[in-house]
Design a protein around this motif. Structure first.
Motif, PDB file in Angstrom:
ATOM      1  N   GLU A  27     -10.024 -10.810  20.526  1.00 45.63           N
ATOM      2  CA  GLU A  27     -11.438 -10.834  20.150  1.00 45.63           C
ATOM      3  C   GLU A  27     -11.669 -10.289  18.742  1.00 45.63           C
ATOM      4  N   LEU A  28     -12.797 -10.645  18.169  1.00 46.32           N
ATOM      5  CA  LEU A  28     -13.335 -10.010  16.973  1.00 46.32           C
ATOM      6  C   LEU A  28     -14.646  -9.352  17.381  1.00 46.32           C
ATOM      7  N   TRP A  29     -14.838  -8.103  16.957  1.00 46.12           N
ATOM      8  CA  TRP A  29     -16.067  -7.373  17.245  1.00 46.12           C
ATOM      9  C   TRP A  29     -16.816  -7.136  15.940  1.00 46.12           C
ATOM     10  N   LEU A  30     -18.024  -7.689  15.851  1.00 44.92           N
ATOM     11  CA  LEU A  30     -18.836  -7.602  14.644  1.00 44.92           C
ATOM     12  C   LEU A  30     -20.002  -6.647  14.880  1.00 44.92           C
ATOM     13  N   HIS A  31     -20.070  -5.589  14.085  1.00 45.84           N
ATOM     14  CA  HIS A  31     -21.136  -4.595  14.206  1.00 45.84           C
ATOM     15  C   HIS A  31     -22.301  -5.005  13.306  1.00 45.84           C
ATOM     16  N   LEU A  32     -23.427  -5.322  13.929  1.00 45.37           N
ATOM     17  CA  LEU A  32     -24.556  -5.910  13.223  1.00 45.37           C
ATOM     18  C   LEU A  32     -25.799  -5.032  13.266  1.00 45.37           C
ATOM     19  N   GLY A  33     -26.635  -5.201  12.235  1.00 46.54           N
ATOM     20  CA  GLY A  33     -27.956  -4.588  12.238  1.00 46.54           C
ATOM     21  C   GLY A  33     -28.938  -5.553  12.877  1.00 46.54           C
ATOM     22  N   SER A  34     -30.207  -5.498  12.479  1.00 48.57           N
ATOM     23  CA  SER A  34     -31.215  -6.383  13.066  1.00 48.57           C
ATOM     24  C   SER A  34     -32.192  -6.837  11.992  1.00 48.57           C
ATOM     25  N   GLY A  35     -33.203  -7.583  12.418  1.00 49.52           N
ATOM     26  CA  GLY A  35     -34.259  -7.993  11.514  1.00 49.52           C
ATOM     27  C   GLY A  35     -34.000  -9.273  10.753  1.00 49.52           C
ATOM     28  N   SER A  36     -32.987 -10.047  11.133  1.00 57.46           N
ATOM     29  CA  SER A  36     -32.681 -11.297  10.441  1.00 57.46           C
ATOM     30  C   SER A  36     -31.878 -12.200  11.359  1.00 57.46           C
ATOM     31  N   ASP A  37     -31.868 -13.514  11.040  1.00 54.56           N
ATOM     32  CA  ASP A  37     -31.001 -14.439  11.761  1.00 54.56           C
ATOM     33  C   ASP A  37     -29.826 -14.859  10.887  1.00 54.56           C
ATOM     34  N   ASP A  38     -29.688 -14.199   9.732  1.00 51.90           N
ATOM     35  CA  ASP A  38     -28.600 -14.487   8.796  1.00 51.90           C
ATOM     36  C   ASP A  38     -27.467 -13.493   9.013  1.00 51.90           C
ATOM     37  N   LEU A  39     -26.276 -13.994   9.334  1.00 53.32           N
ATOM     38  CA  LEU A  39     -25.154 -13.124   9.672  1.00 53.32           C
ATOM     39  C   LEU A  39     -24.775 -12.201   8.518  1.00 53.32           C
ATOM     40  N   ALA A  40     -24.848 -12.682   7.284  1.00 51.56           N
ATOM     41  CA  ALA A  40     -24.512 -11.849   6.130  1.00 51.56           C
ATOM     42  C   ALA A  40     -25.424 -10.629   6.058  1.00 51.56           C
ATOM     43  N   THR A  41     -26.713 -10.844   6.271  1.00 53.53           N
ATOM     44  CA  THR A  41     -27.686  -9.740   6.245  1.00 53.53           C
ATOM     45  C   THR A  41     -27.437  -8.770   7.383  1.00 53.53           C
ATOM     46  N   LEU A  42     -27.165  -9.299   8.566  1.00 53.49           N
ATOM     47  CA  LEU A  42     -26.916  -8.453   9.740  1.00 53.49           C
ATOM     48  C   LEU A  42     -25.669  -7.597   9.563  1.00 53.49           C
ATOM     49  N   LEU A  43     -24.622  -8.178   8.968  1.00 55.85           N
ATOM     50  CA  LEU A  43     -23.394  -7.420   8.715  1.00 55.85           C
ATOM     51  C   LEU A  43     -23.642  -6.318   7.689  1.00 55.85           C
TER      52      LEU A  43
END
Length: 341
Positions: free
Chosen positions: A305-321
């Motif tokens: 697996e890959l585990w990606l730790h994300l924020g919130s407030g967007s649907d853009d993966l770059a912004t969430l990362l």
């Protein structure tokens, strides 16, 4: 001798009558198809709040009737219906003639059931009972590696034709953080079903046809009701309804698979790659330092697996990362498994 035989016959007859009474389980025991306990279709467990019909006693086991299951007649250990208070071991049998029914009690029970049901429906519809999750963990599975240790799963059956999941990451889940944030506003009955892997019995999520179609593509476990489990355990804490939760999740999976990361894994099937390579590709695809928000999980030398730790407030993966938290990874390298066992 005749009196002894008559006495034993009466005992057997009495036990037979008791065995056909209804009883509450005292333990959440697994309920098996056979006396050898070699098979448990749908991973059924007894519910201590439910009353069961006892059909038969045999060699320390009882045959019970579980309505709504197939097969409905299941074998469980006799201890699953035995009390251990004060050293005694009587059957926890509820006889109809000894029950005193109170109208007030029944109304209170009915009201409680209605509230619990309404509570669950509210959590499904995302009516604002749960705040929007600020930090989330996107877990992506390399399906070929998963199937190496789960060959019996429906989603791991091979096909003559190449399948999407054999060369792309698939969705495991989107988990609101911290990790103990689970089962938000979920009825206890559904929590128990989920923990006992009775995912087929969980309520329908009311997903749109479009979401179902997209989800089934990126989540092979959909045919095993993985989507119901993920929603009950994690999605209910996301802060949106089930359809929005899975629409967001699918979009994130697609963004990974359409990036340099997805192409890299597809082109290097059968080869060993390093975490450093993977993180560097994330930086190139989604912005500087996005790779620091990515962890790699491995088992038996295979990348699982890959585990990606994300924020919130967007649907853009770059912004969430960019808004996610940096993480460490125990796995530093692994093989990208190919389809087949």
């Amino acid at each position: 001798h005749y009196m002894n035989k008559l006495f034993l016959t009466l005992i057997f007859f009495t036990v037979s009558l008791i065995a056909r009474e209804e009883a509450f389980a005292t333990k959440e025991c697994p309920a098996f198809n056979n006396m050898k306990h070699s098979k448990n279709t749908h991973a059924v467990h007894l519910d201590t709040k439910q009353k069961y019909t006892i059909l038969k006693h045999h060699k320390g086991q009882v045959l019970v009737l579980i309505k709504g299951e197939q097969p409905a007649q299941r074998w469980v250990d006799e201890k699953c219906f035995v009390k251990s208070q004060n050293g005694s071991n009587p059957m926890n049998v509820q006889k109809a003639e000894t029950q005193v029914i109170s109208i007030e009690d029944e109304l209170r029970k009915a009201s409680k059931k209605y509230k619990n049901k309404k509570k669950f429906v509210d959590s499904r519809s995302g009516s604002g009972m749960t705040a929007i999750s600020k930090q989330n963990l996107l877990t992506l599975t390399w399906h070929n590696a998963f199937c190496e240790t789960h060959r019996h799963k429906k989603e791991c059956k091979r096909s003559f034709f190449p399948k999407y999941e054999e060369s792309h990451f698939v969705l495991h889940g989107l988990w609101p953080q911290p990790k103990n944030k689970m089962y938000c506003n979920v009825d206890k009955k559904h929590v128990a079903m989920d923990k006992h892997h009775q995912w087929n019995r969980l309520p329908d999520l009311g997903l749109s046809d479009e979401t179902k179609k997209r989800l089934a593509k990126v989540m092979p476990g959909y045919i095993s009701n993985l989507h119901k489990h993920e929603w009950i355990k994690h999605g209910t804490c996301y802060g949106k309804d089930a359809d929005s939760y899975y629409s967001d999740s699918v979009s994130l999976v697609e963004q990974v698979n359409d990036s340099k990361i997805g192409k890299f894994f597809k082109q290097n099937i059968g080869k060993v790659v390093t975490l450093r390579e993977v993180r560097a590709l994330f930086d190139r695809s989604f912005g500087v330092d996005s790779g620091k928000r990515v962890g790699m999980r491995c088992k038996g030398g295979l990348i699982t697996e890959l585990w990606l730790h994300l924020g919130s407030g967007s649907d853009d993966l770059a912004t969430l990362l960019r808004n996610g938290k940096e993480t460490r990874s125990r796995c530093q390298k692994g093989l990208i498994d190919k389809a087949g066992f």
